[in-house]
Motif scaffolding. Structure first.
Motif, PDB file in Angstrom:
ATOM      1  N   ARG A 224     -10.230  82.794  49.647  1.00 41.65           N
ATOM      2  CA  ARG A 224     -10.819  83.269  50.895  1.00 41.65           C
ATOM      3  C   ARG A 224     -11.386  82.116  51.725  1.00 41.65           C
ATOM      4  NH1 ARG A 224     -13.156  86.802  47.208  1.00 41.65           N
ATOM      5  NH2 ARG A 224     -15.294  86.250  47.781  1.00 41.65           N
ATOM      6  N   ASN A 225     -10.671  80.981  51.726  1.00 41.59           N
ATOM      7  CA  ASN A 225     -11.081  79.808  52.494  1.00 41.59           C
ATOM      8  C   ASN A 225     -12.469  79.313  52.101  1.00 41.59           C
ATOM      9  OD1 ASN A 225      -8.692  79.821  54.092  1.00 41.59           O
ATOM     10  ND2 ASN A 225      -9.572  81.444  55.366  1.00 41.59           N
ATOM     11  N   GLY A 226     -12.820  79.525  50.831  1.00 43.45           N
ATOM     12  CA  GLY A 226     -14.129  79.095  50.351  1.00 43.45           C
ATOM     13  C   GLY A 226     -14.243  77.580  50.286  1.00 43.45           C
ATOM     14  N   ARG A 227     -15.455  77.082  50.496  1.00 47.50           N
ATOM     15  CA  ARG A 227     -15.707  75.647  50.480  1.00 47.50           C
ATOM     16  C   ARG A 227     -16.672  75.321  49.348  1.00 47.50           C
ATOM     17  NH1 ARG A 227     -17.784  74.700  56.462  1.00 47.50           N
ATOM     18  NH2 ARG A 227     -18.904  76.596  55.844  1.00 47.50           N
ATOM     19  N   ASP A 228     -16.331  74.260  48.586  1.00 48.84           N
ATOM     20  CA  ASP A 228     -17.217  73.816  47.519  1.00 48.84           C
ATOM     21  C   ASP A 228     -18.441  73.133  48.130  1.00 48.84           C
ATOM     22  OD1 ASP A 228     -15.390  74.769  45.742  1.00 48.84           O
ATOM     23  OD2 ASP A 228     -14.507  72.813  45.280  1.00 48.84           O
ATOM     24  N   ALA A 229     -19.501  73.078  47.349  1.00 50.86           N
ATOM     25  CA  ALA A 229     -20.733  72.429  47.793  1.00 50.86           C
ATOM     26  C   ALA A 229     -20.873  71.085  47.081  1.00 50.86           C
ATOM     27  CB  ALA A 229     -21.935  73.323  47.498  1.00 50.86           C
ATOM     28  N   PHE A 230     -21.274  70.057  47.830  1.00 52.26           N
ATOM     29  CA  PHE A 230     -21.436  68.713  47.285  1.00 52.26           C
ATOM     30  C   PHE A 230     -22.870  68.252  47.515  1.00 52.26           C
ATOM     31  CE2 PHE A 230     -16.948  69.126  48.114  1.00 52.26           C
ATOM     32  CZ  PHE A 230     -16.328  68.436  47.070  1.00 52.26           C
ATOM     33  N   ALA A 231     -23.325  67.358  46.632  1.00 53.12           N
ATOM     34  CA  ALA A 231     -24.650  66.761  46.788  1.00 53.12           C
ATOM     35  C   ALA A 231     -24.634  65.407  46.080  1.00 53.12           C
ATOM     36  CB  ALA A 231     -25.741  67.657  46.212  1.00 53.12           C
ATOM     37  N   THR A 232     -25.696  64.639  46.312  1.00 56.68           N
ATOM     38  CA  THR A 232     -25.818  63.311  45.706  1.00 56.68           C
ATOM     39  C   THR A 232     -27.031  63.273  44.790  1.00 56.68           C
ATOM     40  OG1 THR A 232     -24.783  62.247  47.623  1.00 56.68           O
ATOM     41  CG2 THR A 232     -26.095  60.851  46.167  1.00 56.68           C
ATOM     42  N   LEU A 233     -26.832  62.778  43.579  1.00 58.85           N
ATOM     43  CA  LEU A 233     -27.911  62.578  42.619  1.00 58.85           C
ATOM     44  C   LEU A 233     -28.092  61.079  42.398  1.00 58.85           C
ATOM     45  CD1 LEU A 233     -27.000  65.295  39.961  1.00 58.85           C
ATOM     46  CD2 LEU A 233     -28.582  65.514  41.881  1.00 58.85           C
ATOM     47  N   THR A 234     -29.273  60.686  41.936  1.00 60.13           N
ATOM     48  CA  THR A 234     -29.569  59.275  41.713  1.00 60.13           C
ATOM     49  C   THR A 234     -29.960  59.050  40.258  1.00 60.13           C
ATOM     50  OG1 THR A 234     -30.371  59.062  43.994  1.00 60.13           O
ATOM     51  CG2 THR A 234     -30.971  57.318  42.449  1.00 60.13           C
ATOM     52  N   LEU A 235     -29.269  58.093  39.608  1.00 53.95           N
ATOM     53  CA  LEU A 235     -29.630  57.683  38.250  1.00 53.95           C
ATOM     54  C   LEU A 235     -30.604  56.520  38.354  1.00 53.95           C
ATOM     55  CD1 LEU A 235     -26.140  57.753  36.475  1.00 53.95           C
ATOM     56  CD2 LEU A 235     -27.862  59.550  36.557  1.00 53.95           C
ATOM     57  N   VAL A 236     -31.766  56.660  37.710  1.00 54.84           N
ATOM     58  CA  VAL A 236     -32.829  55.659  37.792  1.00 54.84           C
ATOM     59  C   VAL A 236     -33.079  55.108  36.391  1.00 54.84           C
ATOM     60  CG1 VAL A 236     -35.198  55.190  38.479  1.00 54.84           C
ATOM     61  CG2 VAL A 236     -33.857  56.913  39.717  1.00 54.84           C
ATOM     62  N   ALA A 237     -32.889  53.790  36.224  1.00 58.57           N
ATOM     63  CA  ALA A 237     -33.141  53.128  34.940  1.00 58.57           C
ATOM     64  C   ALA A 237     -34.362  52.224  35.090  1.00 58.57           C
ATOM     65  CB  ALA A 237     -31.923  52.316  34.507  1.00 58.57           C
ATOM     66  N   SER A 238     -35.369  52.391  34.259  1.00 56.64           N
ATOM     67  CA  SER A 238     -36.567  51.561  34.340  1.00 56.64           C
ATOM     68  C   SER A 238     -36.282  50.172  33.775  1.00 56.64           C
ATOM     69  CB  SER A 238     -37.713  52.221  33.570  1.00 56.64           C
ATOM     70  OG  SER A 238     -37.433  52.212  32.170  1.00 56.64           O
ATOM     71  N   GLU A 239     -37.172  49.217  34.050  1.00 61.07           N
ATOM     72  CA  GLU A 239     -36.975  47.843  33.590  1.00 61.07           C
ATOM     73  C   GLU A 239     -37.008  47.737  32.074  1.00 61.07           C
ATOM     74  OE1 GLU A 239     -39.782  45.330  35.455  1.00 61.07           O
ATOM     75  OE2 GLU A 239     -38.947  45.558  37.475  1.00 61.07           O
ATOM     76  N   SER A 240     -37.677  48.691  31.428  1.00 63.36           N
ATOM     77  CA  SER A 240     -37.792  48.647  29.966  1.00 63.36           C
ATOM     78  C   SER A 240     -36.583  49.250  29.255  1.00 63.36           C
ATOM     79  CB  SER A 240     -39.052  49.393  29.525  1.00 63.36           C
ATOM     80  OG  SER A 240     -39.036  50.738  29.998  1.00 63.36           O
ATOM     81  N   GLN A 241     -35.601  49.725  30.014  1.00 61.29           N
ATOM     82  CA  GLN A 241     -34.413  50.304  29.397  1.00 61.29           C
ATOM     83  C   GLN A 241     -33.517  49.197  28.846  1.00 61.29           C
ATOM     84  OE1 GLN A 241     -33.276  53.556  28.775  1.00 61.29           O
ATOM     85  NE2 GLN A 241     -31.729  52.376  27.681  1.00 61.29           N
ATOM     86  N   PRO A 242     -33.271  49.168  27.530  1.00 60.62           N
ATOM     87  CA  PRO A 242     -32.371  48.154  26.973  1.00 60.62           C
ATOM     88  C   PRO A 242     -30.919  48.495  27.275  1.00 60.62           C
ATOM     89  CG  PRO A 242     -33.095  49.650  25.251  1.00 60.62           C
ATOM     90  CD  PRO A 242     -33.851  50.031  26.486  1.00 60.62           C
ATOM     91  N   ARG A 243     -30.049  47.530  27.031  1.00 61.48           N
ATOM     92  CA  ARG A 243     -28.632  47.795  27.255  1.00 61.48           C
ATOM     93  C   ARG A 243     -28.163  48.844  26.256  1.00 61.48           C
ATOM     94  NH1 ARG A 243     -23.542  43.642  28.085  1.00 61.48           N
ATOM     95  NH2 ARG A 243     -21.952  45.280  28.163  1.00 61.48           N
ATOM     96  N   ARG A 244     -27.546  49.908  26.799  1.00 60.92           N
ATOM     97  CA  ARG A 244     -27.148  51.012  25.932  1.00 60.92           C
ATOM     98  C   ARG A 244     -26.210  51.944  26.702  1.00 60.92           C
ATOM     99  NH1 ARG A 244     -32.040  53.589  22.864  1.00 60.92           N
ATOM    100  NH2 ARG A 244     -32.096  51.418  22.175  1.00 60.92           N
ATOM    101  N   SER A 245     -25.391  52.663  25.950  1.00 62.05           N
ATOM    102  CA  SER A 245     -24.551  53.710  26.537  1.00 62.05           C
ATOM    103  C   SER A 245     -25.314  55.024  26.454  1.00 62.05           C
ATOM    104  CB  SER A 245     -23.220  53.814  25.785  1.00 62.05           C
ATOM    105  OG  SER A 245     -22.420  54.838  26.345  1.00 62.05           O
ATOM    106  N   CYS A 246     -25.536  55.658  27.606  1.00 62.27           N
ATOM    107  CA  CYS A 246     -26.353  56.869  27.686  1.00 62.27           C
ATOM    108  C   CYS A 246     -25.461  58.090  27.922  1.00 62.27           C
ATOM    109  CB  CYS A 246     -27.361  56.768  28.821  1.00 62.27           C
ATOM    110  SG  CYS A 246     -28.283  55.206  28.849  1.00 62.27           S
ATOM    111  N   GLU A 247     -25.822  59.204  27.319  1.00 59.79           N
ATOM    112  CA  GLU A 247     -25.111  60.469  27.511  1.00 59.79           C
ATOM    113  C   GLU A 247     -25.954  61.381  28.402  1.00 59.79           C
ATOM    114  OE1 GLU A 247     -22.854  62.743  24.247  1.00 59.79           O
ATOM    115  OE2 GLU A 247     -24.636  63.979  24.581  1.00 59.79           O
ATOM    116  N   VAL A 248     -25.396  61.781  29.543  1.00 57.44           N
ATOM    117  CA  VAL A 248     -26.125  62.595  30.516  1.00 57.44           C
ATOM    118  C   VAL A 248     -25.434  63.939  30.665  1.00 57.44           C
ATOM    119  CG1 VAL A 248     -27.001  62.729  32.875  1.00 57.44           C
ATOM    120  CG2 VAL A 248     -26.807  60.496  31.738  1.00 57.44           C
ATOM    121  N   THR A 249     -26.219  65.018  30.587  1.00 61.99           N
ATOM    122  CA  THR A 249     -25.699  66.380  30.761  1.00 61.99           C
ATOM    123  C   THR A 249     -26.384  67.028  31.957  1.00 61.99           C
ATOM    124  OG1 THR A 249     -25.277  66.644  28.387  1.00 61.99           O
ATOM    125  CG2 THR A 249     -25.413  68.649  29.703  1.00 61.99           C
TER     126      THR A 249
END
Length: 326
Positions: A224-249
């Motif tokens: 029915r000519n529907g339109r998806d909705a989009f938005a922007t999120l921001t990932l924020v890493a603090s200075e104390s975050q060590p190098r690592r692979s993170c899993e985000v849900t």
């Protein structure tokens, strides 16, 4: 003689009163003539909602009945009409024979053609099914009845997120933006009731912008000519975050069915680097000198020892000359 006159007078009065009564009043003392009745066995007070399968095929069975109160059987011709925005197909008997004093049911099957995309049809709209029964004696119609009821398509809700990761690297003490697409795989308009995020293995990584997704309206995707909705999120890493692979849900709760659906992705966070730290530059210089084979000697003691040896030899030479002169 007086008795006969009295009886004759009373009979005349009663006859006069009886003839003066309207036919409807006189008919109340008589039983109604046996007949037949067409009705719904399925509860149609609020309409009938068909079943919609995962592949969007529609199925449904509606049951009607004929009650015959006559002392003889009745034969009826049945016709159907559906006023609908959905291309329903139906299958029901064309005629029915009901025995004396019998209540007999019959079924109308509702479906859609396999080539029809039911998601293209708005479930807020209503279809109407009409059944007509007609009794014929020869070529003459002796009675007909019809009933009608509404048919509904169920609302299916399936709201879920889809993430497009950023192509930029995420370092501790910095941020990157990611795109979220809210996809509606149902057949009805939906909205985001609540959005949330869960991060594993990285306690110093957060997701900003989720609160702004609440109450976002999402049309059916691809229908029915529907339109998806989009938005922007921001990932924020603090200075104390060590190098690592993170899993985000990322999870979205649908306003339509109050069910949460999610998507999971990985984010690589690099350790914090201080560009103003001079120790990094000093180490680089030392390494560069070592790699070039250059060696800077900072100990001057051997130079002083060589000078002393020269002076001693000179003094010995002078003494030898004086002795030879004598």
């Amino acid at each position: 003689m007086n008795k006969r006159v009295t009886l004759f007078f009373a009979f005349t009065v009663l006859l006069t009163l009886g003839l003066s009564l309207p036919p409807s009043v006189m008919a109340q003392d008589q039983f109604e003539a046996p007949s037949w009745t067409l009705g719904w066995s399925t509860d149609m007070d609020d309409g009938f909602t068909v079943t919609m399968e995962d592949d969007w095929d529609i199925e449904g069975e509606i049951v009607a009945y004929v009650e015959n109160t006559r002392m003889s059987q009745v034969q009826l011709e049945l016709t159907y009409e559906i006023t609908t925005w959905v291309p329903f197909t139906f299958d029901g008997p064309e005629s029915i024979t009901v025995g004396a004093g019998e209540n007999k049911s019959f079924t109308i099957n509702i479906a859609t053609d396999s080539n029809v995309d039911a998601r293209e049809y708005n479930p807020d709209n209503t279809s109407t099914l009409t059944i007509a029964a007609n009794e014929n004696v020869g070529d003459t119609s002796t009675g007909d009845q019809e009933i009608e009821g509404s048919i509904h398509v169920p609302k299916i809700f399936n709201l879920r997120p889809e993430i497009t990761p950023s192509s930029d690297e995420l370092h501790a003490g910095s941020t990157v933006e990611i795109s979220i697409q809210m996809i509606n795989l149902g057949n009805a308009n939906d909205a985001v009731k609540e959005a949330s995020a869960q991060v594993r293995s990285c306690p110093h990584l957060t997701v900003d912008g989720l609160e702004a997704l609440a109450n976002t309206l999402v049309d059916p995707t691809g229908a029915r000519n529907g339109r998806d909705a989009f938005a922007t999120l921001t990932l924020v890493a603090s200075e104390s975050q060590p190098r690592r692979s993170c899993e985000v849900t990322i999870s979205l709760i649908s306003e339509g069915d109050d069910v949460g659906r999610s998507t999971t992705f990985d984010v690589e966070v690099f350790a914090y680097v201080n560009d103003d730290d001079s120790s990094f530059g000093g180490n680089d210089e030392v390494d560069d000198n070592a790699d070039s084979g250059l060696n800077v000697e900072s100990n001057t003691l051997p130079g002083f020892l060589a000078l002393d040896a020269v002076l001693i030899f000179a003094a010995v030479g002078v003494i030898c000359r004086k002795r030879s002169t004598l």
